[in-house]
Design an enzyme around this catalytic site. Structure first.
Site, PDB file in Angstrom:
ATOM      1  N   TYR A 142      17.380 -42.116  10.072  1.00  0.00           N
ATOM      2  CA  TYR A 142      18.115 -41.850  11.316  1.00  0.00           C
ATOM      3  C   TYR A 142      17.221 -42.057  12.532  1.00  0.00           C
ATOM      4  O   TYR A 142      17.617 -42.701  13.515  1.00  0.00           O
ATOM      5  CB  TYR A 142      18.659 -40.423  11.280  1.00  0.00           C
ATOM      6  N   SER A 146      19.131 -40.842  20.250  1.00  0.00           N
ATOM      7  CA  SER A 146      18.853 -39.451  19.906  1.00  0.00           C
ATOM      8  C   SER A 146      17.428 -39.109  20.301  1.00  0.00           C
ATOM      9  O   SER A 146      16.547 -39.981  20.317  1.00  0.00           O
ATOM     10  CB  SER A 146      19.022 -39.219  18.400  1.00  0.00           C
ATOM     11  N   LYS A 172      17.664 -44.899  15.585  1.00  0.00           N
ATOM     12  CA  LYS A 172      17.829 -44.559  16.998  1.00  0.00           C
ATOM     13  C   LYS A 172      16.682 -45.108  17.844  1.00  0.00           C
ATOM     14  O   LYS A 172      16.895 -45.525  18.992  1.00  0.00           O
ATOM     15  CB  LYS A 172      17.950 -43.045  17.155  1.00  0.00           C
TER      16      LYS A 172
END
Length: 245
Positions: free
Chosen positions: A152, A139, A156
């Site tokens: 998150y 991401s 990533k």
């Protein structure tokens, strides 16, 4: 271009919108698919629509036994894995000070640790055959960071770094390992955003529009193909220019 005839691709998170689009795109290029997700119904529906060259494997990537058994089950039923797409992921957003240990760990377990375990298992056969493609869906926030997404973003960023390390270790065996870092992609969740929020979001993107799931699926098809055989350890940023890295 991007001919995947005879290749077997394992795609995690196949019941989600992005996983579904990746599966359809690789199938259209000739690949045989091993789909995996926690939810059987959407996978079986996709299998019925595609008609052939598709098998479904229900697995919970928060369960260590499921993760460890998945590659073995796919190889026993389908013979081998040529392409691994680590697409499965989830979010548990919160401000850093409010984030629970449980939400931190869950996101790392699914988004990063499961991909590590699957790649570790898949490369055994790939190394013997001297061929493989491993592609991780990372991401843009794994590079830029984002408030409220420490878990998150860390997962990533970890995927990007992990794939670079693996690429160095297995490159001599004909295996490429790359990451794709999507920017803001149009989803049902972004469709219902208020107009002012959308406008603010789009102001950060030089192309002036959100990406489509197909844009990411196209990048996967490219990295899975022979046309990308000399590309490894890279992160392909697909974000409309919002982060020029």
């Amino acid at each position: 271009m991007f001919n995947l005839d005879g290749k077997i691709a394992l795609i995690t998170g196949a019941a989600g919108g992005l996983g579904d689009k990746i599966a359809r795109t690789l199938h259209a290029q000739g690949a045989t698919l091993a789909l995996t997700d926690m939810r059987a119904e959407p996978m079986e529906k996709l299998k019925a629509e595609l008609g052939s060259r598709v098998e479904c494997f229900v697995a919970n990537l928060t369960n260590s036994d499921d993760v460890h058994n998945l590659v073995k089950n796919v190889e026993e039923k389908m013979g081998r894995i040529d392409i691994l797409v680590n697409n499965a992921g989830l979010t548990r957003d919160n401000l850093f000070m409010r984030m629970s240990d449980e939400d931190w760990q869950l996101v790392l377990d699914v988004n990063l640790s499961a991909g590590f375990k699957l790649a570790k298992a898949a490369i055994r056969g790939m190394m013997k055959r001297r061929y493989g493609r491993i592609i991780g869906i990372a991401s843009v926030v794994g590079v830029m960071g984002n408030a409220g997404q420490a878990n998150y973003s860390a997962s990533k960023a970890g995927m990007i770094a992990m794939n670079k390390c693996l690429a160095q270790e297995v490159g001599s065996r004909g295996i490429t390992v790359n990451s794709i870092a999507p920017g803001f992609i149009r989803t049902p969740m972004t469709d219902v955003l208020p107009d002012d929020v959308k406008a603010q979001l789009l102001s950060k993107i030089p192309e002036g529009k959100l990406g489509e799931a197909q844009d990411i699926a196209n990048a996967v098809a490219f990295l899975a193909s022979d046309e990308a055989q000399y590309i490894t350890g890279q992160t392909l940023h697909v974000n409309g220019g919002m982060a020029m890295i």
